[in-house]
Design an enzyme around this catalytic site. Structure first.
Site, PDB file in Angstrom:
ATOM      1  N   HIS A  42       0.830  -1.212   0.000  1.00 51.09           N
ATOM      2  CA  HIS A  42       0.000   0.000   0.000  1.00 51.09           C
ATOM      3  C   HIS A  42       0.860   1.256   0.000  1.00 51.09           C
ATOM      4  CE1 HIS A  42       0.200   0.992   4.405  1.00 51.09           C
ATOM      5  NE2 HIS A  42       0.202  -0.316   4.603  1.00 51.09           N
ATOM      6  N   HIS A  92       3.939   3.167  12.763  1.00 51.58           N
ATOM      7  CA  HIS A  92       2.988   4.268  12.938  1.00 51.58           C
ATOM      8  C   HIS A  92       3.548   5.382  13.814  1.00 51.58           C
ATOM      9  CE1 HIS A  92      -0.781   1.538  12.015  1.00 51.58           C
ATOM     10  NE2 HIS A  92       0.126   1.557  11.042  1.00 51.58           N
ATOM     11  N   GLU A 127      -5.124   1.954   2.783  1.00 51.62           N
ATOM     12  CA  GLU A 127      -5.077   0.703   3.557  1.00 51.62           C
ATOM     13  C   GLU A 127      -5.213   0.978   5.037  1.00 51.62           C
ATOM     14  OE1 GLU A 127      -3.263  -2.313   6.155  1.00 51.62           O
ATOM     15  OE2 GLU A 127      -2.594  -0.267   5.829  1.00 51.62           O
TER      16      GLU A 127
END
Length: 472
Positions: free
Chosen positions: A290, A434, A336
């Site tokens: 992605h 993240h 995604e």
């Protein structure tokens, strides 16, 4: 990305696939498993050529260099952002210039959320400015923020036991990190569970296996009928400090300000390129990663690496002058991180041709040193895949694990299409996942070379074999 625990595959089922037994039951094929093994073994020289070009040849480090150019130029690529759409247009041009076929953009609608300015300050028992990252789709606070006393809990069970204490407070979760798959439920459901007991906001210990005062973001989900409250992740260090303070009986007060806001869905694209099959062009082996990311760091690891080894796989095959019997299709997914939004729309558009998909592949667990391949499919397809993995012996990477996983390919796997995902050394993955730390500094060009070689060998051989992988 979403991560599942996987287990190693035993080889006992191979005992049932004797040399004289047909590999496809109730199918037109009458070939024996021995014949299929011999067909796969015939790709030994091709596999070596791919490996040599990717790992030792003139194209070593190419996927790393391509990725660095994109993420240094564009930066992070959040769903709905200008950065993401700029990256899509750059990739569209790159794939055309690379000489791939049928390069095109398929339009989809995706979420648009922005975090805005955000801050958290502990006002009591002392002044302390906290590092936070708001969670995807969170609402914001009022302009003046939310100032409230804190309730610290270590689990949903503790929150339920202490529900009477939660009303009007900010709930802080200091849940222990067990595994990503287990612990991420606090990030996803924390706001809803806190809201159910009357909390004004929730702050969640980052879902990370290691921290150097680094908050980690990610998607969270609200629930119909439950009030929406602001929610963000805090660092492991702050969560543990707040827990210690609470155990000592300190009154803790935090002021939380979040400018997060959701906007109407916006236009985006899945980015597609192919090497068209020479004999069965309507049949497809799909390789993917992605292109979107969160809005911190550079999105190099999650999932720039997966997207770029997928591009590299097609490049390597093209550069060697190879054209498989069925079509190799590269898809760079959009949105995604919001739950496979772009991939779901691709599935809805293309599922009419589901019988023509031999294998769907996604790399979304980093591109560190590969340990093998995860696979979901029938036992007879698994036996074939185990033979294919033997072609990676020059890299000493031949293991086949169970449970292929990828948010974007799960729609196909759940519908019965065989699926595969790259399995690599995840020791450091959740250090950076993240977070602001997801940058090119995490990436290793030599490890990316090996990952790209594995990806190219597997996708090419499955695309070029005479028959598609058998389904259940």
């Amino acid at each position: 990305m979403k991560f599942l625990i996987f287990t190693c595959v035993g080889v006992a089922h191979l005992l049932s696939l004797g040399c004289g037994e047909t590999i496809y039951k109730n199918d037109i094929s009458q070939r024996t498993f021995q014949e299929i093994k011999e067909e796969i073994a015939s790709y030994k020289d091709v596999a070596k050529a791919i490996i040599n070009l990717a790992v030792y040849g003139k194209y070593q480090n190419r996927s790393y260099e391509r990725l660095a150019l994109l993420v240094d130029t564009v930066g992070p690529r959040l769903s709905g952002s200008e950065n993401l759409e700029k990256a899509i247009q750059i990739m569209y041009k790159n794939l055309q210039e690379d000489g791939l076929e049928n390069v095109h953009l398929e339009p989809v609608r995706i979420p648009h959320w922005e975090r805005g300015e955000e801050s958290a300050v502990m006002l009591a028992p002392r002044i302390h400015r906290m590092a936070i990252l708001g969670l995807g789709s969170s609402i914001g606070t009022p302009p003046e923020g939310i100032t409230a006393e804190v309730l610290v809990v270590s689990s949903f069970n503790e929150l339920q036991r202490r529900a009477s204490e939660a009303r009007g407070k900010i709930v802080v979760y200091n849940q222990p990190y067990i595994s990503y798959a287990t612990t991420v439920q606090y990030r996803v459901q924390g706001a809803v569970e806190a809201a159910k007991v009357g909390a004004l906001a929730s702050l969640i210990r980052s879902v990370a296996s290691f921290s150097i005062y680094s908050p980690h973001t990610g998607i969270q989900e609200y629930q119909d009928g439950v009030p929406k409250i602001p929610t963000a992740c805090i660092t492991v260090e702050d969560a543990e400090m707040l827990s210690r303070m609470a155990l000592r009986g300190n009154k803790i007060v935090i002021q939380l300000k979040m400018g997060a806001k959701s906007y109407p869905d916006t236009d985006s694209f899945n980015t597609i390129a192919e090497i068209v099959g020479s004999k069965y062009p309507e049949q497809v082996v799909l390789v993917s990663g992605h292109l979107d990311s969160w809005d911190v760091g550079q999105g190099a690891m999650d999932d720039g690496g997966g997207a770029f080894i997928s591009w590299e796989a097609l490049s390597l095959i093209k550069d060697l002058g190879l054209r498989p019997k069925r079509t190799l299709r590269l898809v760079l997914w959009t949105a995604e991180e919001q739950g496979g939004v772009g991939a779901f729309q691709y599935f809805q558009l293309h599922k009419i041709n589901i019988s023509n998909y031999s294998l769907v592949m996604e790399s979304d667990q980093g591109t560190f040193l590969p340990t093998g391949l995860q696979f979901t499919g029938s036992e007879k397809a698994r036996a074939i895949m185990e033979e294919v993995m033997k072609l990676l012996q020059p890299l000493n990477i031949t293991q086949l694990f169970r449970d292929a996983e990828g948010t974007d390919i799960n729609f196909w796997i759940q519908a019965g299409v065989p699926g595969a995902s790259l399995c690599d050394d995840l020791h450091k993955y959740f250090y950076f996942h993240h977070s602001h730390g997801d940058t090119m500094t995490v990436m290793d060009p030599k490890q990316m070379n090996i990952a790209a070689a594995l990806w190219a060998v597997v996708s090419y051989v499955i695309a070029d074999m005479e028959e598609m992988l058998p389904r259940s």
